[in-house]
Design a protein around this motif. Sequence first.
Motif, short mmCIF file in Angstrom:
data_model
loop_
_atom_site.label_atom_id
_atom_site.label_comp_id
_atom_site.label_asym_id
_atom_site.label_seq_id
_atom_site.Cartn_x
_atom_site.Cartn_y
_atom_site.Cartn_z
N LYS A 234 26.43 9.13 -39.36
CA LYS A 234 27.28 9.82 -40.33
C LYS A 234 28.69 9.26 -40.31
O LYS A 234 29.28 8.96 -41.37
N ARG A 235 29.24 9.04 -39.14
CA ARG A 235 30.62 8.53 -39.05
C ARG A 235 30.69 7.08 -39.48
O ARG A 235 31.67 6.65 -40.10
N ALA A 236 29.66 6.28 -39.18
CA ALA A 236 29.67 4.88 -39.58
C ALA A 236 29.60 4.75 -41.09
O ALA A 236 30.32 3.93 -41.70
N LEU A 237 28.75 5.56 -41.74
CA LEU A 237 28.65 5.50 -43.21
C LEU A 237 29.95 5.97 -43.85
O LEU A 237 30.41 5.39 -44.85
N ALA A 238 30.55 7.03 -43.30
CA ALA A 238 31.81 7.52 -43.86
C ALA A 238 32.91 6.49 -43.72
O ALA A 238 33.72 6.27 -44.65
N ALA A 239 32.97 5.82 -42.58
CA ALA A 239 34.02 4.82 -42.37
C ALA A 239 33.84 3.64 -43.30
O ALA A 239 34.82 3.02 -43.75
N ALA A 240 32.58 3.32 -43.62
CA ALA A 240 32.33 2.18 -44.51
C ALA A 240 32.85 2.44 -45.91
O ALA A 240 33.15 1.51 -46.67
N LYS A 241 32.96 3.74 -46.30
CA LYS A 241 33.43 4.10 -47.63
C LYS A 241 34.91 4.45 -47.64
O LYS A 241 35.45 4.87 -48.66
N ALA A 242 35.58 4.28 -46.53
CA ALA A 242 36.98 4.70 -46.42
C ALA A 242 37.88 3.82 -47.26
O ALA A 242 37.57 2.67 -47.59
N ASP A 243 39.04 4.38 -47.59
CA ASP A 243 40.05 3.67 -48.37
C ASP A 243 40.72 2.64 -47.47
O ASP A 243 41.37 2.99 -46.48
N LEU A 244 40.52 1.36 -47.80
CA LEU A 244 41.07 0.30 -46.95
C LEU A 244 42.59 0.29 -46.94
O LEU A 244 43.20 -0.35 -46.09
N GLN B 19 44.34 4.36 -40.22
CA GLN B 19 43.36 5.40 -40.02
C GLN B 19 41.95 4.82 -39.86
O GLN B 19 41.15 5.30 -39.05
N VAL B 20 41.64 3.78 -40.64
CA VAL B 20 40.32 3.15 -40.57
C VAL B 20 40.11 2.52 -39.19
O VAL B 20 39.06 2.68 -38.57
N GLU B 21 41.12 1.80 -38.71
CA GLU B 21 40.99 1.16 -37.40
C GLU B 21 40.81 2.19 -36.29
O GLU B 21 40.01 2.00 -35.36
N ALA B 22 41.53 3.29 -36.40
CA ALA B 22 41.39 4.33 -35.40
C ALA B 22 39.98 4.92 -35.43
O ALA B 22 39.38 5.20 -34.39
N GLU B 23 39.44 5.11 -36.65
CA GLU B 23 38.10 5.67 -36.77
C GLU B 23 37.05 4.71 -36.22
O GLU B 23 36.09 5.12 -35.56
N ILE B 24 37.25 3.40 -36.49
CA ILE B 24 36.29 2.41 -35.99
C ILE B 24 36.30 2.38 -34.46
O ILE B 24 35.24 2.31 -33.82
N GLU B 25 37.48 2.47 -33.86
CA GLU B 25 37.54 2.51 -32.40
C GLU B 25 36.87 3.77 -31.86
O GLU B 25 36.20 3.74 -30.82
N ALA B 26 37.03 4.88 -32.62
CA ALA B 26 36.38 6.12 -32.19
C ALA B 26 34.86 6.00 -32.30
O ALA B 26 34.12 6.49 -31.44
#
Length: 705
Positions: free
Chosen positions: A178-188, A193-200
């Motif tokens: 769920k988190r990987a799919l959501a991060a893939a659709k995130a606003d670049l 915020q995207v980098e922080a989510e990817i590290e998480a």
Amino acid sequence: MPPENEAPKLNAPKSRTRTSPRKPDKPRVILPDEGRARAVVDAVLPWIDGGRFAVKRVEGQAIAVTAHVFTDGHDQVSARLCWGAEGAADMHEVEMSPTGNDEWTASFTPPTQGRYRYTVAAWVDHFAAWRVELGRRVDAADILIAAQIGAVLGEETAARARGEDRKALGKWAQGLRKRALAAAKADLSQMDQVEAEIEAIKALALDDGLAEVAARYPDRQFETRFVAPQADFAAGLPLVVDRQRAAFSAWYEMFPRSAALEEGRHGSFRDVAARLPYVAQMGFDVLYLPPIHPIGRIKRKGRNNALAAEDGDVGSPWAIGADEGGHKDVLPELGTLEDFRALVAKAGELGIELALDIAFQCAPDHPYVKQHPQWFRWRPDGSVQYAENPPKKYQDIYPFNFETEDWRALWLELKSVFDYWIAQGVKIFRVDNPHTKAFPFWEWCITAIKREHPEVLFLAEAFTRPKVMHRLAKLGFSQSYTYFTWRNDKAGLTEYFTELSQGPGYDYFRPNAWPNTPDILNEQLHHAPRAVFTTRLILAATLCANYGIYGPAYELMEGRPRSPGSEEYLDSEKYQLRHWDIEQDHSLRGLIGKLNDIRRHHPALHGNRQLRFFDTGNDQLIAYAKRDDAGQAVLTVVNLDATFRQSGWVHLDAAWLGAGGVETFEVFDLLSGQRFTWRDGGNFVILDPAEMPAHILRIERSSNP
């Protein structure tokens, strides 16, 4: 039909004409049953001759197993050590750990005596490989894709899991996807915020706790299980576990017929029973008796191995069999079977086990010779070839013919001899000259007996060629005599005991060191001074976890050879009664008791593996130490010169001795009661053979804590 001496005529073949050459058959393609098992288990150690023979251990002793495990490419592998009792439906499993260079290790401790099997199972671990690869990823897109792959692997693992583990893995996989799919659709545009989510996401994927849970439920559908090339069963490599006495024992040999208090009287089992406190005071735990059976009268040997016996000569106990019976009977002069059982029981009350000599050979008047003549090799003149063990000749002994057509009956009868004495309470057997009997017999016989009675031990009396001695050990003998008797100088002792403790034979060959036997009075003991007997005794007792002496000849320092250079005793007990005054003041019994007490209370002396020699700078001064599993060490220094005082610098490795990290440490001499301050490196020693030719030093503690 043609005449009997005429070959049948064959019809001439009809001629055929081929219009075209015959097409060759198309090669048949054969695929393996399963080609997706990519893990390789290249070796599992220890093994003996590719799994042909069993590794040996004792109760409570762990066996460390090493396996060579790898796969193609860069995938990860996992491995487990599988072990269990022979014939058991299920096997225990132990996780193996990599130690580098594609080597994996684990250990297990068999709980009881018996026969076991062990092997290694390995498989390509896709979950572990995924974690390794994810840990290397730095590109955001790669990490997100890898996380989704991990979610699939997590779901597959959850399907194999049970209970709360299944729930935890399923929840983890669902959250990761769920988190990987959501991060893939995130606003670049929101890069921080995207980098922080990817590290998480990466941290969630690499959660160590979830990895430990997942490791309990690996995908092993394509596992590889090692099968030894020479093992009898696909279940794995064989292991025999004996009781502790197989690895640590002190033997005392005596002739019952010489145990009488009065000179000239034939001794008995009751006389031996009266001698038991003496044996116990010296600290021996095994009392070994030569054959106790009726002795043949035909071609009986006289005193000092004379070919013709005189009236009153008692003959050799190894010339077994007479009108009174054979291998399952007792020499009447020794007493009754009830007397023997009483002796076994009384010895047990004093912590002593009785070991019985088994000699598979017959006197000419043994009942077997008449009842089973087919078991012997008859010569054209109607006689049987007597036994020989060059240069020794035994005219009073007939060997069995192990090539007889009736070999099955012979094997069963010989095994029944062991069975009979086991039923009388005997659990240890010293086997006479086993190298002169068929090796296949020993493998079958010992294996069969130990399956029924795993507590039974066998000592091989085989002073023969090294490869033959080792073969007997592989076939199942629990202990073996050694060449210690003839290793008298520093170089010979160092080389031989390094081989015994560090060589490949360690896993199956258990040495038993004897400075003398009724057959062997080594030339070093001929008319030797007390210091020689003392030195050889200390060496045997401290170099080898199993040792023995032939007494009372040894403690009374009997050193008279039958002739110069001979290894035979003058007036040998093998052929006559002897009377021993065991209360003589010069006896070594006090020292023997102290040595056995030292051995009993210092576990470092209970094994052979952790033996190390140290330089002394003097060929007449030998120094060596043993340590136990806890790192406690006992250091022995011996003067090999029985005449002169010898000195030298003993160069120690204090860290190996368990005294590292300090400048000095204390040692306590277990023989003299003295204390010394020693240091890492050189330590001066002087030993006078007229006083005590050795130190046995317990490494105690730092003198500057």
